[in-house]
Design a protein around this motif. Structure first.
Motif, short mmCIF file in Angstrom:
data_model
loop_
_atom_site.label_atom_id
_atom_site.label_comp_id
_atom_site.label_asym_id
_atom_site.label_seq_id
_atom_site.Cartn_x
_atom_site.Cartn_y
_atom_site.Cartn_z
N ARG A 97 2.58 -8.15 -51.35
CA ARG A 97 2.19 -8.35 -52.79
C ARG A 97 3.09 -7.16 -53.46
N GLY A 98 3.47 -7.45 -54.60
CA GLY A 98 4.20 -6.67 -55.32
C GLY A 98 5.63 -6.86 -55.51
N LEU A 99 6.04 -7.24 -54.47
CA LEU A 99 7.73 -7.31 -54.13
C LEU A 99 8.19 -8.50 -55.21
N HIS A 100 9.31 -7.97 -56.03
CA HIS A 100 9.88 -8.93 -56.87
C HIS A 100 10.21 -9.97 -56.38
N TRP A 101 10.29 -11.26 -56.95
CA TRP A 101 11.03 -12.45 -56.41
C TRP A 101 12.48 -12.28 -56.11
N LYS A 102 12.97 -11.49 -56.81
CA LYS A 102 14.44 -11.27 -56.82
C LYS A 102 14.96 -10.36 -55.27
N THR A 103 14.09 -9.59 -54.97
CA THR A 103 14.44 -8.67 -53.92
C THR A 103 14.97 -9.32 -52.64
N ARG A 104 14.37 -10.25 -51.94
CA ARG A 104 14.60 -10.92 -50.81
C ARG A 104 15.89 -11.37 -51.00
N ASP A 119 17.71 -3.38 -62.94
CA ASP A 119 16.84 -4.37 -63.29
C ASP A 119 15.67 -3.40 -64.14
N ASP A 120 15.05 -4.11 -64.77
CA ASP A 120 14.02 -3.46 -65.44
C ASP A 120 12.58 -3.89 -64.99
N GLU A 121 12.81 -4.37 -63.87
CA GLU A 121 11.42 -4.79 -63.13
C GLU A 121 11.38 -4.30 -61.59
N ILE A 122 12.00 -3.25 -61.24
CA ILE A 122 12.10 -2.91 -60.11
C ILE A 122 10.93 -1.91 -59.90
N SER A 123 10.17 -2.12 -58.77
CA SER A 123 8.91 -1.32 -58.38
C SER A 123 9.17 -0.55 -57.10
N ALA A 124 8.17 0.27 -56.68
CA ALA A 124 8.06 1.13 -55.51
C ALA A 124 8.10 0.10 -54.32
N MET A 125 7.23 -0.93 -54.42
CA MET A 125 7.49 -1.86 -53.18
C MET A 125 8.66 -2.78 -52.86
N ASP A 126 9.50 -2.81 -54.10
CA ASP A 126 11.16 -3.43 -53.84
C ASP A 126 11.76 -2.20 -53.19
N ARG A 127 11.51 -0.90 -53.39
CA ARG A 127 12.52 0.11 -52.76
C ARG A 127 12.06 0.31 -51.28
N LEU A 128 10.64 0.28 -51.07
CA LEU A 128 10.08 0.35 -49.47
C LEU A 128 10.61 -0.98 -48.90
N TRP A 129 10.61 -2.14 -49.41
CA TRP A 129 11.01 -3.36 -48.61
C TRP A 129 12.52 -3.43 -48.26
N VAL A 130 13.43 -2.97 -49.42
CA VAL A 130 14.84 -2.82 -49.28
C VAL A 130 15.16 -1.91 -48.12
N ALA A 131 14.44 -0.65 -48.23
CA ALA A 131 14.87 0.35 -47.09
C ALA A 131 14.39 -0.08 -45.82
N ALA A 132 13.31 -0.95 -45.78
CA ALA A 132 13.05 -1.30 -44.30
C ALA A 132 13.82 -2.44 -43.96
N GLN A 133 14.40 -3.26 -44.77
CA GLN A 133 15.11 -4.55 -44.40
C GLN A 133 16.36 -4.57 -44.61
N HIS A 134 17.24 -3.61 -45.32
CA HIS A 134 18.42 -3.68 -45.66
C HIS A 134 19.14 -2.42 -44.72
N PRO A 135 20.27 -3.16 -43.81
CA PRO A 135 20.88 -1.91 -43.03
C PRO A 135 21.74 -0.98 -43.86
N GLY A 136 22.31 -1.70 -45.01
CA GLY A 136 23.65 -0.94 -45.73
C GLY A 136 22.84 0.04 -47.06
N ALA A 137 23.60 0.95 -47.43
CA ALA A 137 23.11 1.82 -48.45
C ALA A 137 22.79 0.88 -49.54
N SER A 138 21.81 1.52 -50.36
CA SER A 138 21.33 0.46 -51.54
C SER A 138 20.76 1.75 -52.62
N LEU A 139 21.05 1.25 -53.93
CA LEU A 139 20.24 1.91 -54.89
C LEU A 139 19.68 0.93 -55.76
#
Length: 167
Positions: A97-104, A119-139
Motif C-alpha cells: 500500500r502506498g507504492l506508486h504504480w510506476k515504481t515496480r 516525479d511529483d508523486e514519489i513517496s517514502a514507500m517508493d524510496r523504501l521499496w526501491v532500496a529493498a528491491q533494486h541492487p543498483g544506486a538510485s535517486l
C-alpha cells in the motif's frame, strides 16, 4: 564521460516536473495548433532540455504521455526521440500500500543499473521499496509540481551524479 551503457538512466515524467501545474498560463498567446492539441504545452521551458542533456544520463520517458512525449514534448525541449517505458496493464500486482504504480516497472526497466527518477508523486514507500528491491544506486527525487524542475532540483541531480562518479 561514461559510455552509454554505464551512464545512469534518467526517467522523465512530463506532468509536474516538465509541465508545472502552478505556472501561469495565458491562452491568448498560444499558437492555435498547440492550444488545440494541449494548451499546457505552452508551460514547457525550452531551457530545460539542454540542462537535462548536460546531466549526461540516458534519458527515458516515464510518463502516461507514452510515445506522445516524443512527438509533442521532446521537440519543444530540444530533446531527441527517447525510449519510452511501456506500462503494464492495470490489475497487475501493485505491491505494498502506498507504492506508486510506476515504481515496480521502473525498477524492472532499470534492471539493476543506476537510475534517477524525478516525479511529483514519489513517496517514502517508493524510496523504501526501491532500496529493498533494486541492487543498483538510485535517486528518487520529488519535484514540486507547482514549480516543475528548478535550479535546486538540477543541483540535487548533479550532486548525486557526482557522488556516484557519473557526473
Amino acid at each position: 564521460m561514461a559510455s552509454t551503457a554505464e551512464r545512469p538512466v534518467r526517467f522523465l515524467d512530463v506532468d509536474g516536473p516538465l509541465i508545472p501545474f502552478g505556472a501561469s498560463y495565458d491562452s491568448s498567446t498560444s499558437v492555435p495548433s498547440v492550444a488545440q492539441r494541449n494548451p499546457l504545452l505552452d508551460r514547457l521551458d525550452p531551457g530545460i532540455g539542454p540542462r537535462l542533456l548536460a546531466l549526461g544520463c540516458r534519458l527515458v520517458w516515464a510518463t502516461t504521455w507514452m510515445e506522445d512525449a516524443n512527438e509533442a514534448v521532446a521537440p519543444r525541449l530540444g530533446l531527441p526521440k527517447l525510449p519510452v517505458v511501456e506500462w503494464p496493464d492495470t490489475g497487475a500486482d501493485e505491491g505494498p500500500r502506498g507504492l506508486h504504480w510506476k515504481t515496480r516497472p521502473l525498477v524492472e526497466w532499470a534492471d539493476g543499473q543506476p537510475f534517477i527518477w524525478v516525479d511529483d508523486e514519489i513517496s517514502a514507500m517508493d524510496r523504501l521499496w526501491v532500496a529493498a528491491q533494486h541492487p543498483g544506486a538510485s535517486l528518487l527525487h520529488r519535484v514540486d509540481p507547482a514549480k516543475g524542475l528548478v535550479d535546486a532540483d538540477f543541483s540535487a541531480l548533479a550532486g548525486w551524479l557526482a557522488a556516484e562518479g557519473a557526473g
